[in-house]
Design a protein around this motif. Structure first.
Motif, PDB file in Angstrom:
ATOM      1  N   ARG A  99     -67.686  85.251  33.438  1.00  0.00           N
ATOM      2  CA  ARG A  99     -66.808  86.317  32.924  1.00  0.00           C
ATOM      3  C   ARG A  99     -66.260  85.944  31.548  1.00  0.00           C
ATOM      4  O   ARG A  99     -66.213  86.766  30.638  1.00  0.00           O
ATOM      5  CB  ARG A  99     -65.673  86.548  33.917  1.00  0.00           C
ATOM      6  CG  ARG A  99     -64.823  87.785  33.646  1.00  0.00           C
ATOM      7  CD  ARG A  99     -63.795  87.939  34.755  1.00  0.00           C
ATOM      8  NE  ARG A  99     -63.013  89.158  34.617  1.00  0.00           N
ATOM      9  CZ  ARG A  99     -63.379  90.336  35.070  1.00  0.00           C
ATOM     10  NH1 ARG A  99     -64.528  90.481  35.686  1.00  0.00           N
ATOM     11  NH2 ARG A  99     -62.604  91.403  34.911  1.00  0.00           N
ATOM     12  N   ARG A 103     -67.065  87.660  27.922  1.00  0.00           N
ATOM     13  CA  ARG A 103     -65.948  88.138  27.101  1.00  0.00           C
ATOM     14  C   ARG A 103     -66.060  87.601  25.683  1.00  0.00           C
ATOM     15  O   ARG A 103     -65.910  88.348  24.705  1.00  0.00           O
ATOM     16  CB  ARG A 103     -64.626  87.709  27.738  1.00  0.00           C
ATOM     17  CG  ARG A 103     -63.377  88.281  27.064  1.00  0.00           C
ATOM     18  CD  ARG A 103     -62.116  87.662  27.632  1.00  0.00           C
ATOM     19  NE  ARG A 103     -61.949  86.281  27.194  1.00  0.00           N
ATOM     20  CZ  ARG A 103     -61.414  85.919  26.020  1.00  0.00           C
ATOM     21  NH1 ARG A 103     -61.001  86.847  25.156  1.00  0.00           N
ATOM     22  NH2 ARG A 103     -61.294  84.658  25.701  1.00  0.00           N
ATOM     23  N   ALA A 106     -68.803  89.300  23.689  1.00  0.00           N
ATOM     24  CA  ALA A 106     -68.382  90.618  23.188  1.00  0.00           C
ATOM     25  C   ALA A 106     -67.596  90.481  21.894  1.00  0.00           C
ATOM     26  O   ALA A 106     -67.783  91.254  20.942  1.00  0.00           O
ATOM     27  CB  ALA A 106     -67.557  91.343  24.246  1.00  0.00           C
ATOM     28  N   GLY A 119     -68.222  95.832  26.306  1.00  0.00           N
ATOM     29  CA  GLY A 119     -66.918  95.181  26.329  1.00  0.00           C
ATOM     30  C   GLY A 119     -66.226  95.144  24.990  1.00  0.00           C
ATOM     31  O   GLY A 119     -65.088  94.666  24.895  1.00  0.00           O
ATOM     32  N   PHE A 123     -62.116  94.333  24.238  1.00  0.00           N
ATOM     33  CA  PHE A 123     -61.889  92.953  23.818  1.00  0.00           C
ATOM     34  C   PHE A 123     -60.513  92.842  23.163  1.00  0.00           C
ATOM     35  O   PHE A 123     -60.116  93.728  22.402  1.00  0.00           O
ATOM     36  CB  PHE A 123     -62.990  92.519  22.842  1.00  0.00           C
ATOM     37  CG  PHE A 123     -62.891  91.085  22.427  1.00  0.00           C
ATOM     38  CD1 PHE A 123     -63.378  90.084  23.245  1.00  0.00           C
ATOM     39  CD2 PHE A 123     -62.283  90.746  21.227  1.00  0.00           C
ATOM     40  CE1 PHE A 123     -63.270  88.749  22.865  1.00  0.00           C
ATOM     41  CE2 PHE A 123     -62.172  89.421  20.843  1.00  0.00           C
ATOM     42  CZ  PHE A 123     -62.668  88.422  21.668  1.00  0.00           C
ATOM     43  N   PRO A 126     -61.578  91.235  29.355  1.00  0.00           N
ATOM     44  CA  PRO A 126     -62.952  91.267  29.861  1.00  0.00           C
ATOM     45  C   PRO A 126     -63.343  92.676  30.281  1.00  0.00           C
ATOM     46  O   PRO A 126     -62.494  93.472  30.690  1.00  0.00           O
ATOM     47  CB  PRO A 126     -62.914  90.312  31.055  1.00  0.00           C
ATOM     48  CG  PRO A 126     -61.496  90.350  31.518  1.00  0.00           C
ATOM     49  CD  PRO A 126     -60.654  90.530  30.275  1.00  0.00           C
ATOM     50  N   SER A 127     -64.619  92.989  30.186  1.00  0.00           N
ATOM     51  CA  SER A 127     -65.112  94.306  30.572  1.00  0.00           C
ATOM     52  C   SER A 127     -65.215  94.419  32.090  1.00  0.00           C
ATOM     53  O   SER A 127     -65.574  93.464  32.776  1.00  0.00           O
ATOM     54  CB  SER A 127     -66.497  94.549  29.949  1.00  0.00           C
ATOM     55  OG  SER A 127     -67.072  95.737  30.451  1.00  0.00           O
ATOM     56  N   PRO A 130     -69.502  94.246  32.840  1.00  0.00           N
ATOM     57  CA  PRO A 130     -70.074  93.309  31.868  1.00  0.00           C
ATOM     58  C   PRO A 130     -71.594  93.387  31.846  1.00  0.00           C
ATOM     59  O   PRO A 130     -72.214  93.994  32.728  1.00  0.00           O
ATOM     60  CB  PRO A 130     -69.592  91.945  32.389  1.00  0.00           C
ATOM     61  CG  PRO A 130     -69.449  92.146  33.862  1.00  0.00           C
ATOM     62  CD  PRO A 130     -68.958  93.570  34.032  1.00  0.00           C
TER      63      PRO A 130
END
Length: 410
Positions: A99, A103, A106, A119, A123, A126-127, A130
């Motif tokens: 994760r 992140r 992104a 994401g 930002f 976290p998306s 993902p």
């Protein structure tokens, strides 16, 4: 537990840690439901009548492994690299590390000026969807992720476990104590800027060649024929201007007939959605006695003139031969809508009963229903904010981007 996992896959706002999202094996049925929901949400519509069944089935036939959430082709290589970088980690620790790596990726892509970053909009958070979630089905369908011995797709947790096993201790002769195939096939070499520095979504030539080799073998129609996506990839050209372009038909092979019917069905579904909106406006005005615009009723006339000549020629029996039997209520809607278009009436009131019956699958969320729940749901609906209906697109925008990426590596 499977239902819970599928439900979490569809949720837009996810908690920081979601053990069931990727670490529990989802059944094919659960994955199909989640995929259909993502298709629906990303298209910005509620699928009241069920036309997305046609959309998903034709899209899966022509373009296996694709999703409306796909952005750029390089993610299909980024995701396996991320997993391999975390070899040796399993369980919650692997989940947290993945994760965080997604992140940070992104952020790096956004800093490089990329506009289609998964994401990127949220930002530094976290998306909730993902890359490893969005592209996992593609990795399996495109034979980048190896299947389980029983042929089913391994979960992300199982992939981490296999990567840890690959690095197991060796015996006195230097041989692994246990021998397992890694979860991913041999991947292209990582670029020098993979771990840090500027990185973009543009493929390297070796990466494009790797993906082209995989995609060029994709089968559709139950594995009997090369898929339309494989045929398009084999041209090594950028995407045609539209899905129905002459270039597409020229290389479609056995999919030429289904491609014609897919366009007819796309047009019919666009008209059908416009019919639903027009009926809804009319009920609000006449039955609920509320002031409302005629925006969707006017649009029905426009889309009928544009798409009606295409939709009227749909052979429904041949459509079902292409993609399987339609649910009974959807079949009734498709048949009634095609006949209504051919008759040239223009007044959708004659379709009220069949559309109301089809929407009944939504239960208390149905808006056409002459019930207190129906009235309450109509109070939540805004004619001016609801988007105008259009034909189905079968994920062509995502496929076009994929083809363009493959045709223009650096």
């Amino acid at each position: 537990m499977l239902r819970q996992a599928a439900k979490r896959t569809r949720t837009k706002r996810a908690p920081p840690i979601e053990p069931a999202l990727g670490w529990t094996y989802l059944s094919r049925e659960a994955l199909s439901r989640a995929k259909a929901q993502m298709d629906e949400e990303s298209m910005g519509v509620r699928d009241e009548i069920g036309f997305l069944t046609i959309h998903q089935r034709y899209a899966d036939r022509f373009f296996p492994g694709t999703s409306v959430l796909h952005t750029r082709a390089r993610y299909a290589i980024f995701v396996p690299w991320l997993f391999e970088d975390l070899a040796g980690m399993v369980g919650p620790a692997a989940q947290r590390a993945l994760r965080e790596r997604e992140r940070l990726l992104a952020g790096r892509l956004s800093d490089a000026g990329e506009a289609q970053v998964i994401g990127g909009r949220v930002f530094p958070k976290p998306s909730s969807q993902p890359p490893s979630t969005v592209y996992w089905n593609a990795l399996a369908a495109w034979a980048i992720l190896r299947p389980r011995p029983d042929g089913r797709t391994i979960s992300r947790g199982q992939a981490h476990g296999l990567l840890k096993t690959v690095g197991s201790p060796i015996d006195d002769d230097g041989q692994p104590l246990l021998s397992f195939e890694p979860p991913f096939v041999r991947l292209p070499d990582r670029p020098s800027n993979w771990q840090s520095g500027d990185i973009t979504l543009r493929l390297k030539k070796a990466e494009a060649g790797f993906l082209r080799e995989r995609l060029a073998q994709l089968r559709g129609n139950g594995g009997r024929e090369l898929s339309l996506l494989a045929r398009l990839v084999r041209t090594e050209a950028a995407a045609p201007a539209e899905m129905w372009a002459n270039e597409t038909y020229a290389i479609a092979g056995a999919d030429q007939g289904p491609l014609v019917r897919a366009q007819q069905a796309a047009s019919l579904a666009g008209i059908g959605r416009a019919i639903y909106d027009a009926l809804l406006e009319r009920i609000v005005e006449i039955d609920d006695k509320r002031d409302i615009s005629t925006r969707h009723r006017e649009h029905l006339g426009v889309i009928l003139a544009e798409q009606g000549p295409i939709a009227a020629g749909l052979d429904i029996a041949a459509l079902e031969a292409d993609i399987g039997s339609l649910p009974a209520k959807l079949l009734a809607v498709v048949t009634a809508t095609r006949d209504w278009i051919a008759a040239g009436s223009g007044n959708p009131v004659a379709l009220s009963d069949v559309y109301t019956a089809a929407e009944a699958r939504k239960g208390p969320r149905a808006r056409l229903a002459p019930t207190p729940n129906g009235r309450a749901r109509r109070l939540e609906w805004s004619s001016d904010e609801h988007g105008l209906a259009g034909p189905l697109h079968y994920r062509w925008q995502q496929v076009s981007t994929l083809l363009d990426d493959l045709a223009d590596p650096e």
